[in-house]
Write an enzyme that holds these catalytic residues in place. Structure first.
Site, PDB file in Angstrom:
ATOM      1  N   SER A  23       0.922  16.527  -5.936  1.00 44.30           N
ATOM      2  CA  SER A  23       0.717  15.095  -5.688  1.00 44.30           C
ATOM      3  C   SER A  23       1.924  14.275  -6.112  1.00 44.30           C
ATOM      4  O   SER A  23       1.882  13.041  -6.121  1.00 44.30           O
ATOM      5  CB  SER A  23      -0.527  14.610  -6.451  1.00 44.30           C
ATOM      6  N   ASN A 109      -7.093  14.973 -17.022  1.00 46.84           N
ATOM      7  CA  ASN A 109      -8.166  14.125 -16.487  1.00 46.84           C
ATOM      8  C   ASN A 109      -8.199  12.744 -17.146  1.00 46.84           C
ATOM      9  O   ASN A 109      -8.289  11.727 -16.463  1.00 46.84           O
ATOM     10  CB  ASN A 109      -9.525  14.820 -16.656  1.00 46.84           C
ATOM     11  N   THR A 154     -15.059 -25.229  16.678  1.00 46.52           N
ATOM     12  CA  THR A 154     -16.098 -24.229  16.442  1.00 46.52           C
ATOM     13  C   THR A 154     -16.171 -23.452  17.743  1.00 46.52           C
ATOM     14  O   THR A 154     -15.953 -24.020  18.824  1.00 46.52           O
ATOM     15  CB  THR A 154     -17.479 -24.857  16.129  1.00 46.52           C
ATOM     16  N   HIS A 155     -16.441 -22.170  17.670  1.00 47.46           N
ATOM     17  CA  HIS A 155     -16.449 -21.298  18.859  1.00 47.46           C
ATOM     18  C   HIS A 155     -15.126 -21.378  19.615  1.00 47.46           C
ATOM     19  O   HIS A 155     -15.089 -21.195  20.830  1.00 47.46           O
ATOM     20  CB  HIS A 155     -17.598 -21.641  19.811  1.00 47.46           C
ATOM     21  N   SER A 276      12.164 -11.565  22.759  1.00 44.20           N
ATOM     22  CA  SER A 276      11.788 -10.452  23.633  1.00 44.20           C
ATOM     23  C   SER A 276      13.055  -9.813  24.172  1.00 44.20           C
ATOM     24  O   SER A 276      14.038 -10.505  24.454  1.00 44.20           O
ATOM     25  CB  SER A 276      10.938 -10.981  24.784  1.00 44.20           C
ATOM     26  N   LYS A 282      11.386 -16.145  25.079  1.00 38.73           N
ATOM     27  CA  LYS A 282      10.282 -15.885  24.149  1.00 38.73           C
ATOM     28  C   LYS A 282      10.626 -16.144  22.692  1.00 38.73           C
ATOM     29  O   LYS A 282      11.737 -15.930  22.243  1.00 38.73           O
ATOM     30  CB  LYS A 282       9.814 -14.434  24.303  1.00 38.73           C
ATOM     31  N   ASN A 284       8.209 -15.162  19.631  1.00 37.12           N
ATOM     32  CA  ASN A 284       6.888 -14.593  19.358  1.00 37.12           C
ATOM     33  C   ASN A 284       6.515 -14.689  17.870  1.00 37.12           C
ATOM     34  O   ASN A 284       7.364 -14.492  17.006  1.00 37.12           O
ATOM     35  CB  ASN A 284       6.855 -13.127  19.798  1.00 37.12           C
ATOM     36  N   GLU A 289       1.210 -11.760  13.537  1.00 36.53           N
ATOM     37  CA  GLU A 289       0.536 -10.626  14.181  1.00 36.53           C
ATOM     38  C   GLU A 289       0.604  -9.375  13.314  1.00 36.53           C
ATOM     39  O   GLU A 289      -0.366  -8.620  13.202  1.00 36.53           O
ATOM     40  CB  GLU A 289       1.188 -10.332  15.538  1.00 36.53           C
ATOM     41  N   TYR A 316     -14.844  15.145 -13.690  1.00 37.74           N
ATOM     42  CA  TYR A 316     -13.642  15.082 -12.855  1.00 37.74           C
ATOM     43  C   TYR A 316     -13.722  16.112 -11.741  1.00 37.74           C
ATOM     44  O   TYR A 316     -14.150  17.239 -11.961  1.00 37.74           O
ATOM     45  CB  TYR A 316     -12.382  15.350 -13.704  1.00 37.74           C
ATOM     46  N   GLN A 321      -7.737  13.139  -6.888  1.00 36.65           N
ATOM     47  CA  GLN A 321      -6.287  13.010  -6.731  1.00 36.65           C
ATOM     48  C   GLN A 321      -5.936  12.118  -5.533  1.00 36.65           C
ATOM     49  O   GLN A 321      -4.870  11.521  -5.477  1.00 36.65           O
ATOM     50  CB  GLN A 321      -5.672  14.403  -6.556  1.00 36.65           C
ATOM     51  N   LYS A 324      -5.173   7.656  -5.496  1.00 42.52           N
ATOM     52  CA  LYS A 324      -4.003   6.811  -5.753  1.00 42.52           C
ATOM     53  C   LYS A 324      -3.289   6.355  -4.485  1.00 42.52           C
ATOM     54  O   LYS A 324      -2.909   5.198  -4.359  1.00 42.52           O
ATOM     55  CB  LYS A 324      -3.037   7.557  -6.678  1.00 42.52           C
TER      56      LYS A 324
HETATM   57  N1  ARG Z   1      -2.797  15.062 -10.162  1.00 41.35           N
HETATM   58  C1  ARG Z   1      -4.137  15.031 -10.662  1.00 41.35           C
HETATM   59  C2  ARG Z   1      -4.844  13.765 -10.185  1.00 41.35           C
HETATM   60  O1  ARG Z   1      -4.184  12.925  -9.660  1.00 41.35           O
HETATM   61  C3  ARG Z   1      -4.092  15.034 -12.146  1.00 41.35           C
HETATM   62  C4  ARG Z   1      -5.321  15.593 -12.789  1.00 41.35           C
HETATM   63  C5  ARG Z   1      -5.390  17.039 -12.610  1.00 41.35           C
HETATM   64  N2  ARG Z   1      -6.508  17.578 -13.282  1.00 41.35           N
HETATM   65  C6  ARG Z   1      -6.994  18.763 -13.041  1.00 41.35           C
HETATM   66  N3  ARG Z   1      -8.020  19.120 -13.686  1.00 41.35           N
HETATM   67  N4  ARG Z   1      -6.452  19.537 -12.161  1.00 41.35           N
HETATM   68  O2  ARG Z   1      -6.037  13.608 -10.290  1.00 41.35           O
END
Ligand code: ARG
Length: 459
Positions: A23, A109, A154-155, A276, A282, A284, A289, A316, A321, A324
């Site tokens: 990760s 964890n 409105t609308h 454009s 143009k 824009n 948007e 956990y 993971q 994030k």
């Molecule tokens: N990279 C893991 C996460 O984002 C860290 C925790 C890993 N824990 C484990 N028991 N493998 O959650």
């Protein structure tokens, strides 16, 4: 090879598993928080009598060096699974085998939950500040558009006249609520999980209250099992981001419409428009948007996070993971779009001439009905009468304000010559003096409330 947990394993990780397991590309940005959390943990271990103070000093200053190293350059290697293993490897390179004492009583964890929350508290502040800037540009747009009267809808049909400032402030309040939601999500993040271990708590006499203070958390988690998998704060922040996105998309839509030739209410600053490649004329409204478009991913991130959490068993689970990337994307997206909207709103100009041309006397139909009400006619009846007048005008292809007086009189005896005075957009808005209404005094009072809200200390 698997540095953090290889002892139990006879074989290395399967090639196909390595990229799925890793990760680091996502959680790399957590290194400052990981270092900070680890330094506090090393000190807490000293305070608990688990490490000598010399060992503690070595670890804390070693971690400082790791931070310096990572500030200079990304030293990650393919073997580093996540940011926690990277920081620990660099620490070992810095201070030797004593680095192995840092993880005493701690699990990744509670470590990742702590890092992520530390990041979330900062991110909450950052987004809050950016919303604040956008709010300020709405306040100044309102200040310079008090005199403008434009058709309110409105609308998406012209409905009643409103002040330009009233429209501007109608975007201020939802954004202020968004700002408060980000503050609340930051407060939700501010509960310390460290000391929870993998799930059951830490077997060493760690002073969690001291840790809380050292890391700047407001509270400590009450239950270690809950603490390692509680991502409620992240959901709350993703929700705050999703709803903010919805508001920005509606603002974007208003800007797209208002800047079109068909509406002609607003001129958007050139720096936020594009041309454009084919049509030379143009101009824009791409900024509006793109912001509207970005809302899709903000909603997706919230849905993704809730779906990720749904049905997870207690404790956990590695699924976590994935949390994030979603919230990082929400915050990154917001930090990209908020300054753009700030620029657009800050420099947008109302096009008075074209707004005035677009004001249709039919916008005053309700005011005529209200005129009759003031002469004692029940509103349901006056509504009918004015409806007929509007139809008459349509049939004659004449604006309501140009219809001969006898038509009014024929439809209702309560009409008098003074009905002519009703055909003023200014009088229409000025009639709405009620607080929250669009009369000058009410809008000025509203503007004052907006100023006070901006000046109030953040919660
Ligand atoms: N990279 C893991 C996460 O984002 C860290 C925790 C890993 N824990 C484990 N028991 N493998 O959650």
């Amino acid at each position: 090879m698997e540095g953090l947990w290889g002892g139990r394993f006879g074989e290395g990780m399967a090639d196909a598993m390595i990229p799925l397991n890793r990760s680091l590309n996502v959680d790399y940005r957590l290194w400052p928080h990981d270092v900070r959390g680890s330094q506090a943990w090393a000190r807490a271990l000293v305070r608990a009598g688990v490490l000598t103070s010399e060992e503690g000093i070595t670890l804390v200053s070693g971690l400082e060096k790791v931070a310096e190293t990572l500030t200079e350059q990304d030293f990650s290697e393919a073997q580093d699974e996540d940011i926690h293993s990277l920081v620990e490897r660099l620490l070992r390179e810095e201070v030797g085998p004593i680095a192995g004492k840092l993880h005493t009583g701690r699990s990744r964890n509670d470590q990742v939950a702590t890092d992520f929350r530390l990041w979330g508290m900062e991110a909450g502040h950052e987004v809050t500040d950016f919303i604040h800037d956008l709010l300020s540009s709405f306040r100044s747009l309102a200040e310079r558009s008090l005199e403008i009267i434009l058709p309110g809808h409105t609308h998406l049909q012209q409905a009643q006249p409103i002040r330009g400032a009233h429209w501007a402030l109608s975007h201020f309040w939802p954004l202020l609520r968004d700002r408060d939601r980000f503050i609340q999500a930051g407060i939700a993040a501010s509960s310390l999980p460290l000391g929870s271990g993998a799930l059951a708590g830490c077997p060493f006499p760690i002073d969690r209250e001291w840790l809380r203070e050292a890391l700047g958390f407001q509270r400590i988690s009450e239950n270690s099992l809950d603490a390692v998998s509680d991502r409620d704060w992240a959901v709350e922040m993703a929700f705050a981001g999703a709803l903010l996105g919805v508001h920005l998309s509606r603002l974007g839509e208003d800007l797209v419409l208002f800047s079109s030739r068909e509406f002609g209410y607003l001129k958007l600053p050139e720096g936020f428009c594009t041309g454009s490649s084919l049509m030379p004329q143009k101009r824009n409204p791409d900024a509006a948007e793109l912001v509207r478009g970005k809302t899709g991913r903000l909603l997706g991130n919230l849905t993704g996070l809730l779906t990720l959490l749904k049905g997870l068993p207690t404790g956990y689970n590695r699924d976590l993971q994935e949390d994030k990337e979603l919230l990082f994307d929400t915050v990154d997206t917001l930090l990209q779009v908020l300054p753009v909207m700030r620029g657009v709103v800050g420099m947008a100009q109302f096009n008075e001439e074209s707004i005035e041309k677009g004001l249709d006397p039919e916008l005053l139909a309700t005011d005529i009905a209200d005129y009759l009400v003031r002469k004692g006619v029940p509103f349901r009846e006056s509504h009918q009468v004015v409806g007929k007048l509007v139809r008459e005008g349509e049939e004659r292809e004449e604006p309501l304000s140009q219809l001969p007086f006898h038509l009014f009189k024929n439809l209702h005896p309560a009409f008098e010559e003074d009905v002519r005075q009703i055909f003023s957009f200014e009088s229409s808005v000025e009639a709405r003096e009620v607080s929250g209404g669009t009369a000058r005094g009410a809008v000025e009072a509203q503007l004052e409330l907006a100023r006070q809200a901006l000046a109030a200390p953040l919660g």
